[in-house]
Scaffold this active site. Structure first.
Site, PDB file in Angstrom:
ATOM      1  N   GLY A   1      86.126 -64.916  -1.333  1.00  0.00           N
ATOM      2  CA  GLY A   1      86.314 -65.120  -2.766  1.00  0.00           C
ATOM      3  C   GLY A   1      85.760 -63.981  -3.605  1.00  0.00           C
ATOM      4  O   GLY A   1      85.516 -62.890  -3.100  1.00  0.00           O
TER       5      GLY A   1
ATOM      6  N   SER B   1      84.510 -54.246  -3.985  1.00  0.00           N
ATOM      7  CA  SER B   1      83.761 -55.205  -3.182  1.00  0.00           C
ATOM      8  C   SER B   1      83.287 -56.323  -4.098  1.00  0.00           C
ATOM      9  O   SER B   1      82.932 -56.065  -5.259  1.00  0.00           O
ATOM     10  CB  SER B   1      82.557 -54.500  -2.548  1.00  0.00           C
ATOM     11  OG  SER B   1      81.631 -55.454  -2.083  1.00  0.00           O
TER      12      SER B   1
ATOM     13  N   HIS C   1      91.484 -57.442  -2.145  1.00  0.00           N
ATOM     14  CA  HIS C   1      92.016 -58.688  -1.564  1.00  0.00           C
ATOM     15  C   HIS C   1      93.509 -58.831  -1.891  1.00  0.00           C
ATOM     16  O   HIS C   1      94.310 -59.199  -1.031  1.00  0.00           O
ATOM     17  CB  HIS C   1      91.278 -59.899  -2.139  1.00  0.00           C
ATOM     18  CG  HIS C   1      89.815 -59.948  -1.822  1.00  0.00           C
ATOM     19  ND1 HIS C   1      88.847 -59.877  -2.790  1.00  0.00           N
ATOM     20  CD2 HIS C   1      89.148 -60.067  -0.642  1.00  0.00           C
ATOM     21  CE1 HIS C   1      87.647 -59.965  -2.232  1.00  0.00           C
ATOM     22  NE2 HIS C   1      87.792 -60.060  -0.931  1.00  0.00           N
TER      23      HIS C   1
ATOM     24  N   ASP D   1      85.917 -52.820   5.787  1.00  0.00           N
ATOM     25  CA  ASP D   1      84.965 -53.372   6.762  1.00  0.00           C
ATOM     26  C   ASP D   1      85.422 -52.938   8.154  1.00  0.00           C
ATOM     27  O   ASP D   1      85.896 -53.747   8.955  1.00  0.00           O
ATOM     28  CB  ASP D   1      84.917 -54.897   6.626  1.00  0.00           C
ATOM     29  CG  ASP D   1      84.438 -55.315   5.251  1.00  0.00           C
ATOM     30  OD1 ASP D   1      83.229 -55.359   5.038  1.00  0.00           O
ATOM     31  OD2 ASP D   1      85.285 -55.563   4.374  1.00  0.00           O
TER      32      ASP D   1
ATOM     33  N   GLN E   1      84.059 -54.551  11.286  1.00  0.00           N
ATOM     34  CA  GLN E   1      84.563 -55.926  11.378  1.00  0.00           C
ATOM     35  C   GLN E   1      85.985 -55.942  11.970  1.00  0.00           C
ATOM     36  O   GLN E   1      86.314 -56.810  12.781  1.00  0.00           O
ATOM     37  CB  GLN E   1      84.558 -56.547   9.982  1.00  0.00           C
ATOM     38  CG  GLN E   1      85.173 -57.914   9.897  1.00  0.00           C
ATOM     39  CD  GLN E   1      84.881 -58.562   8.549  1.00  0.00           C
ATOM     40  OE1 GLN E   1      83.801 -59.085   8.339  1.00  0.00           O
ATOM     41  NE2 GLN E   1      85.827 -58.520   7.636  1.00  0.00           N
TER      42      GLN E   1
ATOM     43  N   GLY F   1      90.766 -55.644   5.863  1.00  0.00           N
ATOM     44  CA  GLY F   1      90.632 -54.380   5.152  1.00  0.00           C
ATOM     45  C   GLY F   1      89.836 -53.353   5.940  1.00  0.00           C
ATOM     46  O   GLY F   1      88.822 -53.679   6.561  1.00  0.00           O
TER      47      GLY F   1
HETATM   48  P1  AMP Z   1      85.484 -60.396   1.856  1.00  0.00           P
HETATM   49  O1  AMP Z   1      85.937 -61.370   0.808  1.00  0.00           O
HETATM   50  O2  AMP Z   1      84.563 -59.352   1.343  1.00  0.00           O
HETATM   51  O3  AMP Z   1      85.004 -61.085   3.108  1.00  0.00           O
HETATM   52  O4  AMP Z   1      86.786 -59.593   2.290  1.00  0.00           O
HETATM   53  C1  AMP Z   1      87.944 -60.237   2.723  1.00  0.00           C
HETATM   54  C2  AMP Z   1      88.894 -59.203   3.265  1.00  0.00           C
HETATM   55  O5  AMP Z   1      89.210 -58.254   2.244  1.00  0.00           O
HETATM   56  C3  AMP Z   1      88.301 -58.402   4.438  1.00  0.00           C
HETATM   57  O6  AMP Z   1      89.311 -58.175   5.406  1.00  0.00           O
HETATM   58  C4  AMP Z   1      87.888 -57.114   3.765  1.00  0.00           C
HETATM   59  O7  AMP Z   1      87.854 -56.006   4.638  1.00  0.00           O
HETATM   60  C5  AMP Z   1      88.982 -56.952   2.732  1.00  0.00           C
HETATM   61  N1  AMP Z   1      88.532 -56.073   1.646  1.00  0.00           N
HETATM   62  C6  AMP Z   1      87.364 -56.162   0.959  1.00  0.00           C
HETATM   63  N2  AMP Z   1      87.268 -55.143   0.071  1.00  0.00           N
HETATM   64  C7  AMP Z   1      88.385 -54.388   0.225  1.00  0.00           C
HETATM   65  C8  AMP Z   1      88.862 -53.191  -0.386  1.00  0.00           C
HETATM   66  N3  AMP Z   1      88.183 -52.556  -1.319  1.00  0.00           N
HETATM   67  N4  AMP Z   1      90.056 -52.704   0.027  1.00  0.00           N
HETATM   68  C9  AMP Z   1      90.776 -53.331   0.995  1.00  0.00           C
HETATM   69  N5  AMP Z   1      90.374 -54.457   1.606  1.00  0.00           N
HETATM   70  C10 AMP Z   1      89.195 -54.983   1.234  1.00  0.00           C
END
Ligand code: AMP
Length: 279
Positions: free
Chosen positions: A31, A187, A37, A151, A154, A148
């Site tokens: 979220g 982020s 996202h 990460d 990950q 993404g």
């Molecule tokens: P999170 O909500 O931070 O757990 O991220 C969810 C997904 O979005 C993960 O696969 C992240 O790698 C991806 N994500 C987060 N920030 C970015 C970004 N700036 N660009 C591309 N993907 C992202």
């Protein structure tokens, strides 16, 4: 967009969609959604008939209670964004839906992947990531899983999870990092940055870019030293700035592997990560 809170209802709905021959693209998130996202959701809509997003702040991947408690939540705004995005279904489970009373956490064999970089500074983090992604994959059973590059480690861990759990019907798609105008990787944690902290934060990407330039002419140890100095001068507390094989995440002599620079660093109590392929 349809909202599901219960895993069983979502699984039943997906079974029906699959009977109709529909494919599923899945984007798991925690979220506080941003354009990073949304780019994953847009990527999912290009691959699959139905796009599913989950929002769940997974407690088991936080090794720091304060980080968990301060993680941004703006669920109403998130839902508004999703309604006008490529998302068809939002899965918004409670903790009990993901980890029912009888849940026993498996141990995931990740090898050296979980002890380097982020793993070294966040013990248990990647086991927690695997727990939640494994559970979500059992519930959603997608043809496409979008993650993404932001990460990067990950992505490598989940690639391993897919192969060790023999989830061969799910293809992993890694989407490029979406950045702010000054280069800072988007982020959810950026929401926690004050104006002054935000102004400093772009140094992370600038340092990675400098490393990319230096990589052609300067030895890796010197690049790392320079990056540490620069980030420390800018007010960061650096956990790591590493240059490793983009395939194994282990140090390498740079040939024939593609190499990547990765950084994890704090501005005060806010931890940011980023990375940039070097060749
Ligand atoms: P999170 O909500 O931070 O757990 O991220 C969810 C997904 O979005 C993960 O696969 C992240 O790698 C991806 N994500 C987060 N920030 C970015 C970004 N700036 N660009 C591309 N993907 C992202």
């Amino acid at each position: 967009m349809i909202l599901f809170k219960q895993a069983k209802n979502l699984t039943d709905h997906i079974a029906q969609l699959k009977k109709e021959g529909k494919t599923i693209g899945f984007v798991p998130t925690m979220g506080a959604l941003h354009d990073g996202h949304l780019s994953l959701l847009s990527g999912a809509s290009k691959e699959a008939d139905i796009v599913i997003c989950s929002i769940f702040i997974n407690p088991t991947q936080f090794n720091n209670a304060d980080d968990f408690n301060k993680y941004p939540t703006i669920i109403e705004q998130d839902i508004d964004q999703l309604v006008s995005s490529d998302c068809d279904i939002l899965f918004l489970p409670s903790r009990e839906e993901i980890y029912p009373e009888n849940y026993v956490a498996p141990h995931y064999e990740l090898g050296a992947l979980e002890t380097v970089l982020e793993g070294r500074y966040r013990p248990g983090h990647f086991q927690g990531v695997c727990q939640v992604v494994d559970r979500l994959l059992q519930i959603v059973d997608p043809e496409f899983l979008l993650l993404g590059q932001k990460d990067y480690q990950q992505c490598k861990v989940i690639q391993k999870l897919l192969s060790t759990t023999e989830r061969t019907n799910t293809s992993l798609i890694i989407s490029p990092t979406i950045r702010e105008k000054d280069g800072l990787a988007m982020s959810s944690r950026n929401l926690r940055l004050s104006k002054e902290q935000r102004a400093k934060a772009s140094a992370l990407y600038l340092t990675l870019q400098q490393a990319q330039i230096d990589f052609k002419t300067i030895p890796v140890t010197e690049i790392k030293y320079k990056a540490f100095q620069e980030l420390t001068k800018k007010g960061f507390r650096v956990d790591y700035f590493e240059i490793v094989s983009a395939t194994t995440l282990q140090p390498s002599n740079g040939f024939p592997d593609p190499m990547i620079a990765l950084v994890g660093a704090y501005i005060d109590d806010i931890r940011l990560i980023d990375n940039l392929p070097l060749n």
